[in-house]
Design a protein around this motif. Structure first.
Motif, PDB file in Angstrom:
ATOM      1  N   HIS A  48       0.883  -1.163   0.000  1.00 54.12           N
ATOM      2  CA  HIS A  48       0.000   0.000   0.000  1.00 54.12           C
ATOM      3  C   HIS A  48       0.924   1.217   0.000  1.00 54.12           C
ATOM      4  N   LEU A  49       0.840   2.045  -1.039  1.00 47.07           N
ATOM      5  CA  LEU A  49       1.743   3.200  -1.158  1.00 47.07           C
ATOM      6  C   LEU A  49       1.082   4.493  -0.704  1.00 47.07           C
ATOM      7  N   GLY A  50       1.889   5.361  -0.140  1.00 49.21           N
ATOM      8  CA  GLY A  50       1.409   6.691   0.195  1.00 49.21           C
ATOM      9  C   GLY A  50       2.530   7.503   0.817  1.00 49.21           C
ATOM     10  N   VAL A  51       2.305   8.803   0.869  1.00 46.68           N
ATOM     11  CA  VAL A  51       3.225   9.711   1.551  1.00 46.68           C
ATOM     12  C   VAL A  51       2.463  10.224   2.766  1.00 46.68           C
ATOM     13  N   THR A  52       3.049  10.141   3.941  1.00 43.53           N
ATOM     14  CA  THR A  52       2.318  10.561   5.137  1.00 43.53           C
ATOM     15  C   THR A  52       2.541  12.040   5.420  1.00 43.53           C
ATOM     16  N   GLU A  53       1.551  12.667   6.047  1.00 42.90           N
ATOM     17  CA  GLU A  53       1.634  14.107   6.318  1.00 42.90           C
ATOM     18  C   GLU A  53       2.146  14.854   5.094  1.00 42.90           C
TER      19      GLU A  53
END
Lengths: 356, 356
Positions: free
Chosen positions: B203-208
């Motif tokens: 699961h990909l994403g950039v946090t904050e």
């Protein structure tokens, strides 16, 4: 390949030659000649946000006159965007306009192009050749249509090369080149191909990139890899949105390409049901102010105790929800615990201290 | 490396195994249990925009109950996001919740984690291990702080691997893994490293990631290269903005990575002083409607005669300003010439025909 040549924009910005990549945007409505101070004020705001060069469409002679007057009122280099009528370019060159963008393909007879070139040469004003994938010369448009991606890219580059050769024949090399398409793979291909063949500064952008979200995604996907490869000397992020949004997106793109400039790095929570603090409203209210600060600082706007303190640790200044209260951090240390309605005042005070 | 394993989300979405990359978002406020039909309606809208999976923070037992009820009312797979209290996960598993996201590091005693795992196993519900760079175990946080970029990436991956090993020891492999950081280089490095070592769906994403503009730029710069390399099986674009914005950005990111799904490709002009037609207002008004159409079509919203007709030629449907009038194109042919105040009605009629 990075460009070694450089082009001076009115002794204020240098494009190419390894100088920092400059950020442009374009004025979105006709200039109101009866209220130029309003434009002066807006341009000052754009400058604070990080805009280096500002372009204006010049559809008629009165637009040229108004732009010319404005150019004498602001320190920012202003660029005139000219189509069809060479006399508009000539008139602009009577004023302190810093660059002219022309599409020689729609200027017509070569003597008209020569008149522009001669006057630009005399005034020391650079020209930008702006080729758009959607408006190629007929023979190249046909080639682009029937071919695959590679033929398409070659046709667009060839369109730019024809213009470059025409200017070179007239002894004019004070040029910046742009080739714009509305999709990412073509944008990547044409700029890589051109920069492998020529040493003119490149103005990067995606044309008709779309509304805010689609436009930012497409510009980022195209510009970040090119800039990271050293291709591109000035950028304009076209969006069907405000000039301020274009400039902010440009800054973030430079930053993600590893060539960011001084300024605030804003990180913030997406908000969820845990959030005790409305990060959306807070970032919306503070974004312009924060992006206008010249200080290098990471500022974290967090929602809750799950992510907040962890990221807050790294931030020069952070604000986060914590139960019913709001907490302000500096370098991981809690400096204030306040009620939500005190957040703005307290944050402003801590922001001021950051600058001492 | 692309992931070969696959994880079923409630017989509705398959994550991994070469299945299409799914788009997620996360609910941004506490669910209102007294008006769940409002949520049902909003979820239907998200589904039409292209959202495949929807996550909810579950901060307390009443949030678990409400989410459980909602899960029975909507076809979309709902995910519970649990921190600290293992009983919340157990309660969620009594309802048709499709996946649980846990951070085992803050669940505490291993018998609590085992209770979650046993119940998830029994119910056939997958778990997502979600590691955030800002909240690593202490020893790894220290390693990440003192090292360079590479050490930092290794520490984050090691945090995920510890969790994976703990689950594997309990005989549980129905896992999706996410490792999120707030910057692009770390996001690239950790996902490349993990996918070179393990075959769990990512699961990909950039946090904050920040507010709308910064967040979209950072997510695009990180996710497009990974997805183009075949890394990543489901994505969530975190933004300090609406869920709808996150889903739209997700779609555009997939499209720019070359793995876009059916739907409208919207191109539009940034607007300038030449524009006879307000592309900003028109795209803002039409974006949701257009993005909810299932048809593969390029729709061009142009401002003026300089760029309009060129791009309009390639669009299945185009609208552009032309002097004081507005022109509607289909595949390059002008089908309507109207006044600006007739534009919406005429465009709707032509849009309907596009579906015949």
């Amino acid at each position: 390949m990075p460009c070694h040549r450089s082009v001076k924009i009115a002794d204020k910005v240098i494009v190419g030659g390894g100088f920092p990549v400059s950020i442009q945007t374009m004025w979105k409505e006709p200039l109101d000649s009866s209220n130029l101070m309003e434009a002066v004020k807006r341009i000052d705001g754009l400058s604070k946000l990080g805009c280096d060069i500002l372009r204006f469409a010049v559809p008629d002679i009165s637009a040229a006159e108004t732009l010319g007057v404005l150019a004498g009122l602001v320190p920012m280099p202003l660029v005139a965007d000219i189509h069809f009528d060479w006399r508009l370019a000539l008139r602009c060159l009577d004023f302190p306009i810093s660059k002219i963008r022309v599409n020689p393909g729609n200027i017509g007879a070569s003597w008209k192009v020569k008149e522009i070139v001669d006057k630009a040469q005399e005034k020391g004003v650079p020209l930008r050749i702006g080729v758009n994938a959607g408006s190629l010369p007929k023979d190249l448009a046909l080639e682009a249509e029937k071919g695959g991606d590679e033929e398409r890219a070659r046709a667009i580059v060839e369109a730019a090369e024809r213009e470059v050769r025409a200017f070179e024949k007239l002894g004019f090399e004070n040029l910046i080149v742009s080739m714009k398409a509305s999709d990412v793979p073509t944008t990547l291909a044409i700029n890589r191909l051109f920069s492998s063949r020529h040493d003119y500064p490149l103005h990067l952008g995606v044309t008709e990139a779309g509304p805010l979200i689609a436009g930012i995604v497409r510009n980022t996907a195209a510009l970040v890899p090119l800039l990271a490869e050293g291709i591109g000397d000035t950028i304009r992020v076209s969006l069907s949105d405000s000039m301020e949004a274009e400039v902010q997106a440009g800054r973030e793109i430079l930053s993600c390409a590893g060539i960011g400039r001084a300024g605030v790095n804003l990180v913030s929570c997406p908000r969820c049901a845990r959030a005790g603090f409305d990060t959306h409203a807070f970032t919306a209210k503070w974004a312009s102010r924060l992006y206008s600060l010249k200080k290098n600082a990471t500022i974290a706007v967090m929602g809750c105790v799950v992510n907040g303190p962890g990221e807050g640790r790294h931030a020069d200044l952070g604000i986060t929800g914590a139960g019913e209260k709001v907490v302000i951090f500096r370098k991981g240390k809690i400096v204030r615990t306040i009620w939500p309605d005190e957040a703005d005042t307290a944050f402003e005070e801590e922001l001021e201290k950051l600058h001492e």
